[in-house]
Design an enzyme around this catalytic site. Sequence first.
Site, short mmCIF file in Angstrom:
data_model
loop_
_atom_site.label_atom_id
_atom_site.label_comp_id
_atom_site.label_asym_id
_atom_site.label_seq_id
_atom_site.Cartn_x
_atom_site.Cartn_y
_atom_site.Cartn_z
N HIS A 12 78.75 30.08 -1.98
CA HIS A 12 80.15 30.38 -1.62
C HIS A 12 80.35 30.50 -0.11
O HIS A 12 81.21 31.23 0.36
CB HIS A 12 80.62 31.65 -2.35
CG HIS A 12 79.76 32.86 -2.04
ND1 HIS A 12 79.47 33.81 -2.99
CD2 HIS A 12 79.14 33.26 -0.89
CE1 HIS A 12 78.72 34.76 -2.43
NE2 HIS A 12 78.51 34.44 -1.17
N HIS A 59 81.79 41.07 -0.09
CA HIS A 59 81.00 41.26 1.14
C HIS A 59 81.62 42.30 2.07
O HIS A 59 81.29 42.36 3.24
CB HIS A 59 80.88 39.94 1.91
CG HIS A 59 80.27 38.80 1.15
ND1 HIS A 59 80.90 38.16 0.11
CD2 HIS A 59 79.06 38.19 1.29
CE1 HIS A 59 80.12 37.19 -0.34
NE2 HIS A 59 79.00 37.19 0.34
N HIS A 195 68.96 32.69 1.34
CA HIS A 195 69.46 32.78 2.72
C HIS A 195 69.30 34.18 3.27
O HIS A 195 69.28 35.15 2.54
CB HIS A 195 70.91 32.30 2.87
CG HIS A 195 71.98 33.04 2.10
ND1 HIS A 195 71.96 33.20 0.74
CD2 HIS A 195 73.14 33.63 2.53
CE1 HIS A 195 73.06 33.85 0.34
NE2 HIS A 195 73.80 34.14 1.42
N GLU A 242 71.98 37.40 -3.86
CA GLU A 242 73.17 36.91 -4.58
C GLU A 242 72.79 36.13 -5.84
O GLU A 242 73.65 35.85 -6.67
CB GLU A 242 74.02 36.04 -3.64
CG GLU A 242 74.66 36.85 -2.53
CD GLU A 242 75.45 36.03 -1.52
OE1 GLU A 242 76.15 36.63 -0.70
OE2 GLU A 242 75.37 34.79 -1.54
C1 DHB Z 1 76.74 32.27 4.55
C2 DHB Z 1 76.35 32.42 3.22
C3 DHB Z 1 76.92 33.42 2.43
O1 DHB Z 1 76.57 33.65 1.14
C4 DHB Z 1 77.89 34.26 2.96
O2 DHB Z 1 78.44 35.19 2.15
C5 DHB Z 1 78.29 34.12 4.28
C6 DHB Z 1 77.72 33.13 5.09
C7 DHB Z 1 76.17 31.20 5.42
O3 DHB Z 1 75.17 30.54 5.05
O4 DHB Z 1 76.71 30.96 6.50
FE FE Z 2 77.51 35.53 0.37
#
Ligand code: DHB
Ligand code: FE
Length: 290
Positions: A12, A59, A195, A242
């Site tokens: 997302h 978030h 991530h 997540e």
């Molecule tokens: C990114 C990924 C995310 O899940 C998020 O909530 C905000 C930023 C990213 O990879 O930039």
């Molecule tokens: Fe996120």
Amino acid sequence: MARILGGITTSHIPAVGHAIANELFEDPYWKPFFAGYPPIHEWLAKHKPDVVINIYNDHGLGLFLDKMPTFAIGAALEYQNADEGWGLKQLPPFKGDAPLSWHIIEGMVEDEFDICSCQELPVDHGFTVPMQLFWPGLNENPNMPRAIPISANTVQHPIPTLKRALDFGKSLRKAVLSWPEDVKVVVLGTGGLSHQLDGERAGFINKDFDTYCMDKIVSEPEELTKISRKELVRQAGAQGTEFLMWMMMRGALGEKVNLVNKNYHLPISNTGAGTMLMECMDEEMVQAAE
Ligand code: DHB
Ligand code: FE
């Protein structure tokens, strides 16, 4: 009787919202990512779900560190979007289904899940980017379903375990299937895959682990419940937690699913981006397939 048709996952990432706004679908950076969506559009156009249960992790827009529910379910007639600071255009409100929300909350509390019911819940990119990906044009799209947002805490430790997430989905399934109205439901799991946005490991992505999770979640989701939360952070990165949303979604699909579509591309922004569509197999379909 309500039916769950299937589940869909997607990352997302806010940058995707910019790419959609700027129509970068054919841009070489974005093309392999957007390639994962047309089969899902076709499936949605064919099956036309009435309701989408969008499982995401807020978030910091709707819920914040001062009061952080482990599981929150929206019970509103509509959900507003607001500026989160990513520079994304504010979207018009999303129509809810408050009666079904309350039925789910009733059923899950009866089932001993402690739910925070939210009669007001501003929805952030974790909810809105997937809605734009799956129903381009949103309210202008004739297939746009009513939405029920569900957010789980992946932000402030202690976060739920992978087992609790899967069990949450199973309880959600029970609650939905006991709704007497004839509605077709699709469940989203948004976020991930691996991530980490901050700290020493910022930029960390783990393709092997993402591949393992995408593989196991189809037929052996229980196997993934053996992963501890610490191990999840180690393997998937601090924000890779997540993946819990994917587990919640998977629990809602029942034991057997049919994998219709899968796409993985990295990096998109800082993330390993995964998209999957799994169709529920009800009793008769399972018997026919065996
Ligand atoms: C990114 C990924 C995310 O899940 C998020 O909530 C905000 C930023 C990213 O990879 O930039
Ligand atoms: Fe996120």
